[in-house]
Design an enzyme around this catalytic site. Structure first.
Site, PDB file in Angstrom:
ATOM      1  CG  ASN A  54      36.039  41.959  20.252  1.00 47.28           C
ATOM      2  OD1 ASN A  54      35.384  42.368  21.203  1.00 47.28           O
ATOM      3  ND2 ASN A  54      36.447  40.712  20.158  1.00 47.28           N
ATOM      4  CG  HIS A 140      43.356  36.643  26.619  1.00 45.61           C
ATOM      5  ND1 HIS A 140      43.845  35.763  25.687  1.00 45.61           N
ATOM      6  CD2 HIS A 140      42.033  36.795  26.338  1.00 45.61           C
ATOM      7  CE1 HIS A 140      42.872  35.411  24.866  1.00 45.61           C
ATOM      8  NE2 HIS A 140      41.754  36.020  25.237  1.00 45.61           N
ATOM      9  CD  GLU A 180      43.862  41.237  29.126  1.00 49.49           C
ATOM     10  OE1 GLU A 180      42.869  41.898  28.762  1.00 49.49           O
ATOM     11  OE2 GLU A 180      43.801  40.039  29.419  1.00 49.49           O
ATOM     12  CB  SER A 184      39.391  40.876  26.998  1.00 48.55           C
ATOM     13  OG  SER A 184      39.612  39.825  27.912  1.00 48.55           O
ATOM     14  CG  ASP A 209      47.104  41.056  25.447  1.00 49.59           C
ATOM     15  OD1 ASP A 209      46.671  41.825  24.568  1.00 49.59           O
ATOM     16  OD2 ASP A 209      46.766  39.864  25.527  1.00 49.59           O
ATOM     17  CG  HIS A 212      40.411  44.066  24.152  1.00 51.68           C
ATOM     18  ND1 HIS A 212      39.334  43.748  23.353  1.00 51.68           N
ATOM     19  CD2 HIS A 212      40.925  42.881  24.571  1.00 51.68           C
ATOM     20  CE1 HIS A 212      39.189  42.436  23.304  1.00 51.68           C
ATOM     21  NE2 HIS A 212      40.151  41.889  24.033  1.00 51.68           N
ATOM     22  CE  LYS A 233      41.157  40.847  20.659  1.00 54.02           C
ATOM     23  NZ  LYS A 233      40.331  39.696  20.331  1.00 54.02           N
TER      24      LYS A 233
HETATM   25  C1  LIG Z   1      43.454  40.344  25.722  1.00 54.50           C
HETATM   26  C2  LIG Z   1      43.533  39.430  24.551  1.00 54.50           C
HETATM   27  N1  LIG Z   1      44.734  38.992  24.144  1.00 54.50           N
HETATM   28  C3  LIG Z   1      44.871  38.161  23.104  1.00 54.50           C
HETATM   29  C4  LIG Z   1      43.771  37.729  22.395  1.00 54.50           C
HETATM   30  C5  LIG Z   1      43.955  36.784  21.243  1.00 54.50           C
HETATM   31  O1  LIG Z   1      43.872  37.492  20.049  1.00 54.50           O
HETATM   32  P1  LIG Z   1      43.393  36.773  18.702  1.00 54.50           P
HETATM   33  O2  LIG Z   1      41.895  36.797  18.739  1.00 54.50           O
HETATM   34  O3  LIG Z   1      43.970  37.575  17.605  1.00 54.50           O
HETATM   35  O4  LIG Z   1      43.918  35.376  18.752  1.00 54.50           O
HETATM   36  C6  LIG Z   1      42.501  38.171  22.756  1.00 54.50           C
HETATM   37  C7  LIG Z   1      41.323  37.725  21.970  1.00 54.50           C
HETATM   38  O5  LIG Z   1      40.320  37.353  22.428  1.00 54.50           O
HETATM   39  C8  LIG Z   1      42.367  39.045  23.858  1.00 54.50           C
HETATM   40  O6  LIG Z   1      41.179  39.471  24.257  1.00 54.50           O
END
Ligand SMILES: Cc1ncc(COP(=O)(O)O)c(C=O)c1O
Length: 381
Positions: A54, A140, A180, A184, A209, A212, A233
């Site tokens: 990412n 997520h 989000e 993702s 969130d 991304h 990311k």
């Molecule tokens: C949408 C989303 N939120 C939160 C996270 C978690 O982030 P981190 O990888 O920093 O724990 C991810 C990671 O995969 C994600 O894709």
């Protein structure tokens, strides 16, 4: 206990869903004139072009980011050595928080060691079994787990369906809505402006969130109640931040268990992310990423490859069964390309896919070669 574990492993294996780690080394090859590293990794002695990570802006190997971390290591040492509320909160943390606020327009920020911990801290501290939270169907796992752990009443609307979201808001006015910015696993974007207007109408706090989408999309055009941004990311580092009003952040700092009972993010990581933010703020890398997205999609279209609709760095190719996903991903690996092989439970049954992630650091020839390889693998299968 080991017997129980073995049975579950066998069941997952039989269903084609067993996940295993594979040692993957990031390579530090030469850089081009703009300090951008071609994206390659090494696995089992083979060099692969990385379309699975990412690192959307190619910042994880940027010399200025590395130098900033090195200097911070000299100054602050390797770790923060304590919880932020004890002695783990340094100038490096405060500077990163200030930089995040300047770029996002939010009043205050709280740093956490990961996005998973960030979502957990935010949602578990705010909500309990007495609350209803409205959420997009595809949020997520870290948010779902946090809400479920606290027995919050979760009402989910079909993915990006504004009418359904509006109906839930009308039924549960004042309840928070969680989404989000860029999803993702699908790579598509939420209708943030419309969702923000709905939330305002029903006096409901909006929580985004932005893992991304931060600095990659127009997610900053709306100002939600709370925003989660991650550093692992597009910023090429590690950790996350919750952004919001000063009152929210002070409340979380004093009450979020993930913050209070955990060692603060390493100061050197903070310094690296602060530098990465500065580089990302110019917009040059985003421009290069955009060109790569357009080129890859054009090339796929020319070759008759039907990618899912996405204008972002996440370009999924729906294949269906887990077996098919593993087969095509394996063949691409043989041809020198590493792509994400995504299977249930990460996505619903029958919606296995390749998750192809693009970066500003991909070269046009790498994008063209991947499209050609996908065409060949799909034809052969
Ligand atoms: C949408 C989303 N939120 C939160 C996270 C978690 O982030 P981190 O990888 O920093 O724990 C991810 C990671 O995969 C994600 O894709």
């Amino acid at each position: 206990m080991l017997q129980r574990i073995a049975i579950r492993q066998q069941q997952q294996q039989a269903a084609g869903l067993l996940r295993r780690r594979v040692l993957t080394e990031q390579r530090l090859p030469g850089q081009d004139a703009q300090n951008i590293m071609p994206r390659t990794v090494q696995r089992q002695g083979r060099i692969l072009v990385d379309f699975a990570g990412n690192d959307y802006l190619g910042l994880s190997f940027h010399p200025q980011v590395i130098a900033a971390q090195q200097q911070a290591l000299q100054r602050y040492g390797c770790g923060s050595t304590a919880s932020p509320l004890v002695s783990g909160y340094s100038e490096a943390h405060a500077l990163l928080e200030q930089q995040l606020c300047r770029l996002s327009g939010h009043e205050a920020a709280l740093l956490l060691p990961s996005g998973f911990a960030g979502n957990s801290a935010l949602l578990k501290t705010l909500f309990s079994a007495a609350d209803t939270v409205i959420a997009d169907k595809l949020i997520h796992a870290s948010m779902i787990d946090a809400l479920k752990d606290h027995q919050v009443k979760l009402r989910r609307f079909p993915h990006n369906n504004l009418d359904a979201a509006a109906k839930l808001l009308a039924r549960f006015p004042g309840s928070a809505l969680v989404t989000e910015s860029v999803f993702s696993m699908d790579g598509d974007s939420a209708p943030l402006t419309a969702l923000a207007a709905l939330c305002q109408q029903f006096d409901s706090p909006l929580i985004i969130d932005d893992a991304h989408g931060f600095l990659l999309s127009d997610s900053l055009t709306v100002q939600p109640f709370a925003r989660l941004v991650t550093f692992g990311k597009a910023l090429g580092g590690q950790g996350a931040a919750i952004l919001g009003a000063r009152a929210l952040i002070d409340f979380l700092a004093a009450n979020a268990r993930e913050y209070i009972y955990s060692t603060a993010l390493a100061p050197a990581s903070c310094a690296g992310v602060t530098q990465a933010l500065q580089l990302a703020a110019s917009g040059h890398l985003q421009q290069r990423l955009k060109q790569n997205i357009e080129l890859f999609r054009q090339e796929c279209q020319r070759l008759g490859i039907r990618l899912m609709p996405s204008a972002t760095a996440i370009q999924p190719l729906l294949l269906g069964s887990s077996e098919r996903v593993m087969q095509v991903a394996g063949e691409l690996l043989q041809q020198g390309f590493l792509v994400g092989a995504i299977r249930p439970p990460t996505v619903p049954q029958g919606q296995g896919r390749l998750r192809i992630t693009l970066s500003a650091s991909h070269q046009p020839t790498q994008l063209q070669a991947l499209a050609t390889a996908i065409r060949e693998c799909c034809d052969a299968g």
